[in-house]
Motif scaffolding. Structure first.
Motif, mmCIF file in Angstrom:
data_model
loop_
_atom_site.group_PDB
_atom_site.id
_atom_site.type_symbol
_atom_site.label_atom_id
_atom_site.label_comp_id
_atom_site.label_asym_id
_atom_site.label_seq_id
_atom_site.Cartn_x
_atom_site.Cartn_y
_atom_site.Cartn_z
ATOM 1 N N ARG B 29 0.843 -1.194 0.000
ATOM 2 C CA ARG B 29 0.000 0.000 0.000
ATOM 3 C C ARG B 29 0.874 1.239 0.000
ATOM 4 O O ARG B 29 1.940 1.249 0.623
ATOM 5 C CB ARG B 29 -0.845 0.056 1.275
ATOM 6 N N PHE B 30 0.371 2.281 -0.665
ATOM 7 C CA PHE B 30 1.035 3.581 -0.530
ATOM 8 C C PHE B 30 0.655 4.165 0.819
ATOM 9 O O PHE B 30 -0.504 4.126 1.219
ATOM 10 C CB PHE B 30 0.573 4.541 -1.632
ATOM 11 N N TRP B 31 1.635 4.715 1.465
ATOM 12 C CA TRP B 31 1.431 5.353 2.771
ATOM 13 C C TRP B 31 1.668 6.850 2.582
ATOM 14 O O TRP B 31 2.752 7.263 2.199
ATOM 15 C CB TRP B 31 2.439 4.778 3.762
ATOM 16 N N ALA B 32 0.631 7.646 2.851
ATOM 17 C CA ALA B 32 0.809 9.108 2.748
ATOM 18 C C ALA B 32 0.942 9.658 4.171
ATOM 19 O O ALA B 32 2.034 9.698 4.719
ATOM 20 C CB ALA B 32 -0.340 9.721 1.980
ATOM 21 N N GLY B 33 -0.191 10.025 4.798
ATOM 22 C CA GLY B 33 -0.118 10.441 6.206
ATOM 23 C C GLY B 33 -0.351 9.259 7.127
ATOM 24 O O GLY B 33 -0.007 9.284 8.303
ATOM 25 N N GLY B 34 -0.987 8.237 6.592
ATOM 26 C CA GLY B 34 -1.232 7.023 7.371
ATOM 27 C C GLY B 34 -2.410 7.117 8.331
ATOM 28 O O GLY B 34 -2.704 6.166 9.050
ATOM 29 N N THR B 35 -3.108 8.243 8.339
ATOM 30 C CA THR B 35 -4.169 8.397 9.350
ATOM 31 C C THR B 35 -5.353 7.462 9.081
ATOM 32 O O THR B 35 -6.038 7.057 10.003
ATOM 33 C CB THR B 35 -4.681 9.850 9.437
ATOM 34 N N ASP B 36 -5.578 7.163 7.836
ATOM 35 C CA ASP B 36 -6.600 6.165 7.509
ATOM 36 C C ASP B 36 -5.991 4.767 7.485
ATOM 37 O O ASP B 36 -6.530 3.816 8.016
ATOM 38 C CB ASP B 36 -7.200 6.440 6.123
ATOM 39 N N LEU B 37 -4.845 4.687 6.838
ATOM 40 C CA LEU B 37 -4.242 3.385 6.560
ATOM 41 C C LEU B 37 -3.909 2.621 7.835
ATOM 42 O O LEU B 37 -4.192 1.418 7.935
ATOM 43 C CB LEU B 37 -2.971 3.610 5.729
ATOM 44 N N LEU B 38 -3.347 3.312 8.790
ATOM 45 C CA LEU B 38 -2.936 2.630 10.019
ATOM 46 C C LEU B 38 -4.141 1.969 10.688
ATOM 47 O O LEU B 38 -4.087 0.817 11.112
ATOM 48 C CB LEU B 38 -2.278 3.633 10.973
ATOM 49 N N ALA B 110 -2.415 14.216 7.986
ATOM 50 C CA ALA B 110 -3.217 13.740 6.851
ATOM 51 C C ALA B 110 -2.912 14.543 5.598
ATOM 52 O O ALA B 110 -2.624 15.734 5.661
ATOM 53 C CB ALA B 110 -4.693 13.868 7.199
ATOM 54 N N THR B 111 -3.000 13.866 4.447
ATOM 55 C CA THR B 111 -2.752 14.539 3.178
ATOM 56 C C THR B 111 -4.042 14.630 2.372
ATOM 57 O O THR B 111 -4.971 13.845 2.579
ATOM 58 C CB THR B 111 -1.722 13.770 2.335
ATOM 59 N N ILE B 112 -4.044 15.571 1.443
ATOM 60 C CA ILE B 112 -5.233 15.707 0.587
ATOM 61 C C ILE B 112 -5.369 14.476 -0.308
ATOM 62 O O ILE B 112 -6.463 13.962 -0.522
ATOM 63 C CB ILE B 112 -5.195 17.032 -0.230
ATOM 64 N N GLY B 114 -4.412 11.412 0.327
ATOM 65 C CA GLY B 114 -4.916 10.293 1.116
ATOM 66 C C GLY B 114 -6.409 10.396 1.326
ATOM 67 O O GLY B 114 -7.141 9.413 1.266
ATOM 68 N N ASN B 115 -6.869 11.604 1.556
ATOM 69 C CA ASN B 115 -8.297 11.807 1.803
ATOM 70 C C ASN B 115 -9.124 11.403 0.580
ATOM 71 O O ASN B 115 -10.162 10.748 0.708
ATOM 72 C CB ASN B 115 -8.552 13.277 2.153
ATOM 73 N N ILE B 116 -8.605 11.753 -0.590
ATOM 74 C CA ILE B 116 -9.345 11.459 -1.813
ATOM 75 C C ILE B 116 -9.187 9.980 -2.198
ATOM 76 O O ILE B 116 -10.151 9.312 -2.558
ATOM 77 C CB ILE B 116 -8.817 12.361 -2.965
ATOM 78 N N ALA B 123 -15.471 11.809 2.724
ATOM 79 C CA ALA B 123 -14.209 12.558 2.613
ATOM 80 C C ALA B 123 -14.490 14.049 2.426
ATOM 81 O O ALA B 123 -15.139 14.467 1.465
ATOM 82 C CB ALA B 123 -13.389 12.026 1.446
ATOM 83 N N ASP B 124 -13.976 14.845 3.337
ATOM 84 C CA ASP B 124 -14.312 16.271 3.322
ATOM 85 C C ASP B 124 -13.723 17.032 2.139
ATOM 86 O O ASP B 124 -14.258 18.060 1.732
ATOM 87 C CB ASP B 124 -13.855 16.939 4.626
ATOM 88 N N MET B 125 -12.594 16.548 1.608
ATOM 89 C CA MET B 125 -11.984 17.291 0.506
ATOM 90 C C MET B 125 -12.719 17.033 -0.816
ATOM 91 O O MET B 125 -12.525 17.773 -1.790
ATOM 92 C CB MET B 125 -10.507 16.904 0.340
#
Ligand SMILES: Cc1cc2nc3c(=O)[nH]c(=O)nc-3n(C[C@H](O)[C@H](O)[C@H](O)COP(=O)(O)OP(=O)(O)OC[C@H]3O[C@@H](n4cnc5c(N)ncnc54)[C@H](O)[C@@H]3O)c2cc1C
Lengths: 774, 296
Positions: B29-38, B110-112, B114-116, B123-125
């Protein structure tokens, strides 16, 4: 004591000293159970039931046991055939048995070299379940053909208190109102997770965990394992915000059992889901009732039927509705409370148990009556609430009150039992109203203060009460030891969940002994050192622990003065005193001796320095029969009638906790209660899967609590002091009345904004349903 | 069950990252901020034997403005978006949505992208990017391609990204001056995942005729989505003639078009009702701005 209700000048009590562990807390160095480790410790993980109700037909642990790194597994086969019961019937059952009673119930546990292996091993345990019919709704669970959750049957004996004749009362009333109210289940929402570490040494076990009730925790382990109390040592650690969650919980006994089996120390750490979905919660509750009043607004009759669910292992029959006393001026009253088992996660006491729910319903009935009388809710409350000296109806009308005799030697000392000792609620209401601007803001029933587009603003007032500790399971005690350098250790079994009790108790010792509070250290969690106490439950600590702490301190003080008078300062012990750490003659202050010098000087008769160990020597009256704490809250809300959102704009919490031992500590209790009470009023509620009863919101993302931006910046507290003749220096309990006053105040404000009453929590969705929009 | 550990990989370019993805496929998996992924990994929702950390790839974290668009690197932190001065005028709804996403701590991580890419319905963005006609730049080992935001979300948690592609950039065209926009979100408390979130954007010509209308909603269907049938009602109307009846018609259309579900945050009925209310509020807000401009 009864005569001593004048205030004496105090030097330490009443000061806002910083809480003792503040520095450790803010620097992150305070150790909670989750941080604790012992050498050679194994890690445990619990296998939990995926079924709401099932019998374990077979359980095969061979694959789990064979996994490298696994030390062993416990199942019900390893558990003694003994039932243990936690404090106030918050849990009743075996440590493990062949039944699962809710999704998440403990089935087995594995110990391994690390948590990951333990987790993997748990999944290798093969369980053959016989699925049993389940029941989730408390009213369904009362039906004769309902699946039986526990061997004792689902229904607890109804708990009924009555005085007068409610039917006659209703007939004699000028106005009558009827209503009902439902409450979802609130969760403690603990920010800190808990853990338990158990270590056996021969046939003795030591257990570390975070608990508000170290003594009860020890008793529970002894009961569940069938060992003498002397074999069990509990070292309770700070828990962080607990609200009644961390008392003695079955996962602790599972850990103890597992450590015994694998013959090494074991730690079980609960994850967030486990904290939310497998331990305990506030009961789901439903109230119905009616009220009758005369034209002038006096209460004539109150009748309430209340049902609450105990979940899988709760066993309560009475959720502690001291609110009945609050409106005991009513000529007739009847309160019937019914506990019932269901296949939901165990329910038990949460802060303000009973008074938060049934109390809020009573306030609703009052409001419904006041509407019919077109009477200001503030006036109505001022007219009807309990005053000092009034009978405490809930207990007054039990056999206990009839049988109970004050011991002859206490006749002069104890206040009149089964009557309210003191009260400043009246002042809370009147002064609070002034500060809040009630007169200007109250526009009449169902009338908003302002309407702006779709938004309506309105105000409400509500009250809350609770006891100041009880003596249900035993007395409360404390030990005060004075060391050779004049420093002092207080050993008193209490919780450390952020309520600051170590600090307030140290203030009591300092006041009684005449020394500086920083000379005092407090051990609150080690049962080997601390004598038995209920711990910090039922708003017990300031009042009951405070009483014994003071009494033990006075005993130590007397011992000191007695020896000092014998050897060093001429006079009778009564003529001596201690202040600022100096023992002196009251009439000849030049005759004096520092306490530290005294404690280290060899006495001529014993050729050794004195040994001073103070213990409580005064008898404490049954405090449930005399003391109550009070809260009155005022709230201003804004309701968006299109989205249903309720915003708190302005909040005032007033409180009568008797003498303020430490104003900052008290403020913390009161504001915390107001925020968590408002959280329940507005958003907090557990969501259970309709088919399985599983908790669907077991984390902070899905279970919401109010945070700083949700609470108004315009938030004030106001304290009105009464003086309790039993409590230390006139102090009373504080933890639980503040959480009980939020729902009434907010619900009334919402009613005034939109003209309907709502169930709790008052979610936007309920607002829109109330308005008929969905 | 997931392994309790994962291999951690740190590529230094988007192409290298995609090569790793080619190599390890679904177990990575790609890890950006990880706030969802973790959380997803901990809850056994996704497999993460190989964690490909994108956060050390230079130049994926930027907000750049040129004459016709603002480009946002996929690894840009939500907190940087919240405070960016480049995102002004009608693009400020991106900033507003960022400001309402979670807590400061989460926004710092968190990254934009990752959110998308997580493609949560809430997803707020997403709603602001949908109404602003954003374009998404996908990169793979073999090249790059552009996909319109409108074609990005396919289904619940599913996007137009191929297994071996990553999102590199989000390009938001700068709308004409006579544009106004609005972002609205309703949660249970101030900090919450949306029960419903939405954005709207309208552009008018110099006579006040609406030439472009976008309304997008989140948390009311398997993906964030545009409500085109509602947009069409407004398209071509004169902003000075928009009255309550028309607004009501658009709101009801939104109510008809969405497919909300009941979950712990709210019931389907509640979501439908407040979607209508938010539509009304957003249109009123935008029309008021546009009418103001027309009159000045
Ligand atoms: C407490 C809390 C509160 C939250 N509140 C909100 C909220 O209010 N509103 C909201 O919208 N969200 C909220 N979230 C969700 C989350 O924080 C956001 O979705 C966040 O923006 C995800 O970004 P990230 O960088 O952490 O993504 P990650 O967790 O790193 O990634 C998410 C997914 O996207 C994939 N991915 C990431 N970047 C790329 C890329 N460039 N190309 C391809 N795939 C990629 C990952 O592989 C993963 O599958 C909350 C989360 C938490 C923990």
């Amino acid at each position: 004591m009864a005569k001593n209700n004048s205030k004496i000048p105090l030097s330490v009590v009443g000061k806002s000293l910083p809480i003792k562990d503040a520095r450790e807390k803010v620097t992150g160095s305070l150790k909670y159970a989750i941080d604790h480790k012992v050498p050679d410790m194994a890690y445990g993980k619990i296998l939990r039931s995926p079924h709401a109700h099932a019998r374990i037909k077979g359980i095969d642990c061979t694959r789990a046991e064979a996994l490298p790194g696994v030390f062993g597994v416990v199942t019900y086969k390893d558990a003694p055939d003994l039932i243990w019961e936690a404090h106030w019937h918050n849990y009743r059952g075996h440590i493990l048995d062949d039944r699962a009673r809710f999704v998440g119930d403990e089935v087995a546990a594995v110990a391994a070299v690390d948590e990951d292996i333990a987790k993997q091993a748990v999944k290798l345990i093969e369980v053959d379940y016989e699925i049993l019919p389940d029941v989730f709704d408390p009213e369904d669970a009362l039906k004769p053909d309902a699946p039986q959750v526990i061997a004792e049957g689902n229904a607890r004996e109804p708990f009924i208190v009555s005085w007068g004749d409610v039917d006659e009362g209703i007939k004699a009333s000028d106005i009558v109102a009827e209503g009902s109210m439902n409450f979802e289940s609130q969760h403690y929402a603990p920010i800190g997770r808990n853990a338990c570490i158990a270590e056996w040494s021969g046939d003795r076990v030591t257990m570390w965990s975070s608990s508000q009730t170290p003594s009860e925790c020890r008793d529970g382990i002894a009961m569940g394992l069938g060992v003498p109390l002397s074999k069990v040592r509990v070292i309770s650690m700070p828990s962080g915000c607990s609200q009644g969650m961390w008392w003695s919980n079955n996962f602790q006994l599972v850990t103890v059992l597992l450590a015994k089996k694998v013959r090494r120390p074991v730690k079980i750490e609960l994850d967030q889901r486990e904290c939310f979905a497998t331990v305990k919660r506030r009961h789901l509750e439903r109230s119905r009732g009616r009220i009758g009043c005369s034209k002038d607004g006096s209460l004539v009759s109150i009748e309430v039927d209340h049902i609450f669910d105990n979940g899988g292992y709760g066993f309560k029959d009475d959720p502690g509705y001291l609110c009945a006393d609050m409106w005991g001026k009513s000529l007739n009253g009847r309160f019937a409370v019914q506990g019932v088992s269901t296949n939901l996660v165990t329910a038990g006491c949460m802060r303000g148990v009973g008074d938060v729910t049934l109390g809020a319903f009573l306030e609703r009935l009052l409001d419904m009556a006041a509407i019919k009388l077109e009477m200001d809710p503030l006036e109505f409350r001022l007219k009807n609430h309990i005053r000092a000296g009034d009978p405490l109806q809930q207990l007054y009308n039990t056999e206990l009150a009839e049988d109970y005799q004050i011991p002859p030697e206490c006749k002069d000392k104890w206040p009149q039992l089964f009557h309210l000792s003191c009260e400043a609620l009246h002042e809370c209401l009147t002064k609070g109203a002034e500060l809040f601007g009630w007169k200007e803001k109250w526009k009449g029933w169902g009338k908003p203060l302002a309407v702006e587009g779709q938004k309506r603003r309105a105000v409400g007032v509500g009250t809350g009460t609770h006891c100041c500790g009880t003596e249900e399971d035993g007395g409360t005690s404390a030990i005060v030891r004075v060391h050779s350098d004049g420093s002092v250790s207080l050993s008193c079994s209490m919780g450390r969940h952020g309520q600051g009790s170590e600090t307030t108790q140290a203030q009591i010792v300092a006041e009684a002994l005449g020394i500086s509070p920083d000379q005092i250290d407090v051990e609150a969690g080690d049962t080997e050192v601390c004598p038995w106490s209920h711990g910090s439950v039922a708003s017990n600590t300031a009042y009951r622990a405070g009483f014994t702490t003071k009494s033990a301190s006075m005993d130590a003080r007397y011992q000191i003065l007695e020896i000092a008078a014998r050897h060093y300062i001429k006079g009778e012990p009564e003529q001596l005193d201690i202040k600022d750490g100096i023992i002196f003659h009251k009439e000849h202050p030049e005759q004096n001796m520092p306490l530290a010098e005294f404690m280290s000087t060899h006495q001529p008769d014993t050729l050794a320095p004195p040994v001073i160990i103070g213990r409580p020597t005064e008898r404490m009256p049954p405090t449930i029969t005399l003391a109550r704490q009070f809260a009155a809250h005022f709230a201003e809300v804004e309701v968006d009638t299109e989205t249903g959102q309720i915003k708190l704009l302005n909040y005032l919490a007033t409180q009568d906790s008797g003498t303020m031992l430490n104003p900052k500590v008290l403020e913390n209790q009161v504001s915390g209660g107001a925020i968590i009470g408002s959280g329940f009023a507005l958003v907090e509620g557990m969501v259970f899967d309709e088919k399985t009863g599983e908790v669907l919101n077991p984390n902070f993302l899905d279970y919401k609590v109010l945070r700083a931006p949700d609470f108004p910046t315009q938030f004030e507290t106001l304290f009105c002091e009464s003086y309790d003749p039993v409590g230390p220096y006139g102090a009373k309990g504080a933890g639980e009345s503040p959480i009980a006053a939020s729902i009434p105040a907010i619900a009334q404000a919402v009613y005034n904004a939109i003209g309907t009453w709502l169930d709790v929590p008052m979610t936007p969705e309920r607002v829109l349903r109330g308005l008929g929009k969905i | 069950m997931n392994n309790t550990t994962f291999k951690y990989l740190r590529p230094i370019s988007p192409v290298k990252a995609c090569e790793l993805k080619d190599k390890y496929g679904e177990s990575s998996r790609f890890w950006a901020g990880g706030t969802d992924l973790l959380l997803q990994w901990k809850e056994d929702v996704v497999c993460l034997d190989y964690c490909i950390d994108l956060s050390f790839i230079p130049d994926l974290d930027y907000i750049r403005k040129d004459s016709d668009a603002v480009s946002i690197g996929a690894l840009t932190r939500v907190a940087s978006i919240e405070t960016s001065s480049e995102l002004n005028h009608s693009l400020s709804i991106i900033r507003e949505a960022a400001g309402e996403l979670a807590t400061p701590q989460i926004r710092n991580t968190a990254t934009i992208g990752g959110n998308i890419c997580r493609a949560a319905p809430s997803a707020d963005m997403a709603p602001p990017l949908l109404v602003l006609d954003a374009e998404m730049k996908f990169v793979s080992a073999s090249g790059e391609r552009w996909v319109a935001m409108d074609a990005f979300f396919l289904d619940l948690n599913q996007t137009a990204l191929e297994e071996n592609e990553l999102l590199a950039e989000i390009k938001v065209p700068i709308p004409p001056v006579e544009t106004a926009s609005c972002f609205l979100k309703i949660g249970r408390t101030v900090i919450d995942i949306a029960i419903v979130n939405m954005a709207a954007r309208m552009t008018m010509d110099d006579r006040g005729i609406l030439t472009d209308v976008r309304i997008a909603f989140g948390a009311v269907a398997p993906t964030p989505l545009r409500i085109k049938a509602a947009e069409e009602i407004l398209l071509g109307t004169d902003v000075s003639t928009i009255d309550d009846t028309l607004v009501g018609k658009v709101s009801n259309k939104v109510g008809d078009e969405i497919k909300p579900i009941t979950d712990v945050r709210g019931t389907a009925e509640y979501r439908r009702e407040i979607s209508r209310v938010l539509t009304k509020r957003a249109i009123e807000n935008i029309i008021q701005t546009l009418q103001g401009r027309l009159n000045s």
